[in-house]
Scaffold this motif. Structure first.
Motif, short mmCIF file in Angstrom:
data_model
loop_
_atom_site.label_atom_id
_atom_site.label_comp_id
_atom_site.label_asym_id
_atom_site.label_seq_id
_atom_site.Cartn_x
_atom_site.Cartn_y
_atom_site.Cartn_z
N VAL A 17 116.26 -105.19 -113.63
CA VAL A 17 115.88 -105.60 -114.98
C VAL A 17 116.11 -104.53 -114.81
O VAL A 17 115.39 -103.17 -114.19
N SER A 18 115.93 -103.89 -116.29
CA SER A 18 116.29 -102.48 -116.70
C SER A 18 114.76 -102.48 -116.91
O SER A 18 113.91 -101.51 -117.34
N SER A 19 114.02 -103.81 -118.07
CA SER A 19 112.69 -103.38 -118.22
C SER A 19 112.26 -104.92 -118.45
O SER A 19 113.39 -106.31 -118.57
N THR A 20 110.79 -105.61 -118.33
CA THR A 20 110.46 -106.73 -118.84
C THR A 20 108.98 -106.65 -119.66
O THR A 20 108.30 -105.67 -119.75
N LYS A 23 104.77 -110.33 -117.95
CA LYS A 23 105.26 -110.77 -116.33
C LYS A 23 105.43 -112.24 -116.77
O LYS A 23 106.13 -113.20 -115.88
N SER A 24 105.04 -112.93 -117.99
CA SER A 24 105.09 -114.66 -117.95
C SER A 24 106.80 -114.67 -118.34
O SER A 24 107.11 -115.37 -118.04
N VAL A 25 107.35 -113.79 -118.80
CA VAL A 25 108.83 -113.74 -118.87
C VAL A 25 109.67 -112.36 -118.01
O VAL A 25 110.96 -112.09 -118.36
N PRO A 35 114.97 -124.51 -117.87
CA PRO A 35 115.48 -124.51 -119.07
C PRO A 35 113.81 -124.13 -119.60
O PRO A 35 113.89 -123.58 -120.87
N GLU A 36 112.68 -123.69 -119.17
CA GLU A 36 111.17 -123.72 -120.00
C GLU A 36 110.84 -122.25 -119.85
O GLU A 36 109.76 -121.45 -119.96
N THR A 37 111.22 -121.85 -118.15
CA THR A 37 110.94 -119.86 -118.13
C THR A 37 112.57 -119.00 -118.43
O THR A 37 113.83 -119.26 -118.26
N CYS A 38 111.94 -117.76 -118.83
CA CYS A 38 113.51 -116.51 -119.49
C CYS A 38 112.56 -115.69 -118.50
O CYS A 38 111.53 -115.28 -118.50
N TRP A 39 113.48 -114.45 -119.43
CA TRP A 39 113.59 -113.27 -118.60
C TRP A 39 113.67 -112.71 -120.04
O TRP A 39 114.75 -113.16 -120.57
N THR A 40 112.60 -111.61 -120.52
CA THR A 40 112.85 -111.35 -121.82
C THR A 40 112.11 -109.28 -121.55
O THR A 40 111.24 -108.77 -121.10
N SER A 41 112.97 -108.57 -122.14
CA SER A 41 113.62 -106.98 -121.70
C SER A 41 112.67 -106.13 -123.33
O SER A 41 112.31 -106.98 -123.42
N GLN A 42 111.90 -105.37 -122.39
CA GLN A 42 111.32 -104.69 -123.80
C GLN A 42 112.51 -104.34 -125.18
O GLN A 42 113.63 -104.64 -124.70
N GLN A 43 112.22 -103.55 -125.89
CA GLN A 43 112.82 -103.32 -126.66
C GLN A 43 113.64 -101.96 -126.97
O GLN A 43 112.97 -101.15 -125.32
N GLY A 44 114.70 -102.08 -127.11
CA GLY A 44 115.66 -100.29 -126.80
C GLY A 44 117.10 -101.10 -125.90
O GLY A 44 117.01 -102.06 -125.35
N THR A 45 118.22 -100.28 -126.33
CA THR A 45 119.59 -100.69 -125.19
C THR A 45 119.69 -99.17 -124.92
O THR A 45 119.75 -98.55 -125.18
N PRO A 46 120.54 -99.46 -123.80
CA PRO A 46 120.72 -100.25 -122.93
C PRO A 46 119.80 -101.19 -122.47
O PRO A 46 119.06 -100.36 -121.97
N PHE A 135 116.91 -106.93 -133.87
CA PHE A 135 116.98 -105.57 -134.13
C PHE A 135 116.83 -104.85 -133.36
O PHE A 135 116.99 -103.30 -133.32
N PHE A 136 115.58 -105.02 -132.62
CA PHE A 136 114.88 -103.89 -131.58
C PHE A 136 115.63 -104.40 -130.29
O PHE A 136 115.22 -103.37 -129.26
N GLY A 137 116.94 -104.89 -129.62
CA GLY A 137 117.42 -104.25 -128.87
C GLY A 137 116.40 -105.67 -127.47
O GLY A 137 117.48 -104.90 -126.83
N ARG A 138 115.78 -105.91 -128.23
CA ARG A 138 115.72 -106.83 -127.00
C ARG A 138 116.33 -108.52 -126.25
O ARG A 138 117.97 -108.73 -127.07
N VAL A 139 116.69 -108.28 -125.00
CA VAL A 139 116.87 -109.19 -124.88
C VAL A 139 116.86 -110.79 -124.30
O VAL A 139 115.96 -110.48 -122.75
#
Length: 152
Positions: A17-20, A23-25, A35-46, A135-139
């Protein structure tokens, strides 16, 4: 007879992945089926999710569940064709998908943009989120499944 589609992601599939955010995501939660866990990126695109397969595959469909408010709303789907080109394999845009800003699972058939990519055998698949509803580009992705054919 049509070829049977199956999950292309297994324990041998490498995920990058581009960023995380932390560790919890982390990326391991993209494909754990919970369905309880996920990946979340840091801010910024792409931002991106890259899959590397142990053998060539033919991707046909993606199923993805985002967190509403953190959706990659414009996504370029890229492939790394198995056929080696002069200078090595190069990532190519396979298609584009446009997820809605919702919490439910969304399904997209992967229809190639170029005729030479029909039934393309690929060693890698990359989802590049060019825009986000945040707004911050997180996914944030709760689940990612790729269905297709594993050629014999």
């Amino acid at each position: 007879m049509a070829e049977e589609w199956r999950s292309l992601i297994d324990e041998e599939t490498k995920v990058k992945v581009s960023s995380t955010l932390d560790k919890s995501v982390g990326k391991k939660y993209l494909t754990d089926g919970s369905p309880e866990t996920c990946w979340t990126s840091q801010q910024g695109t792409p931002q991106y999710i890259q899959l590397s397969f142990p053998a060539p595959v033919i991707p046909k469909r993606v199923e993805v569940t985002f967190q509403g408010g953190f959706v990659g709303t414009r996504c370029s789907v890229e492939v790394l064709p198995s056929v080696k080109q002069e200078g090595g394999a190069k990532w190519r845009v396979f298609t584009r998908i446009y997820p809605e800003d919702v919490n439910r699972k969304q399904t997209f058939d992967l229809l190639p943009a170029e005729p030479d990519l029909v039934d393309c055998r690929t060693e890698g698949l990359k989802f590049v989120f060019e825009e986000s509803s945040d707004f911050f580009g997180r996914v944030t992705v709760y689940d990612l499944r790729v269905l297709g054919v594993i050629p014999s």
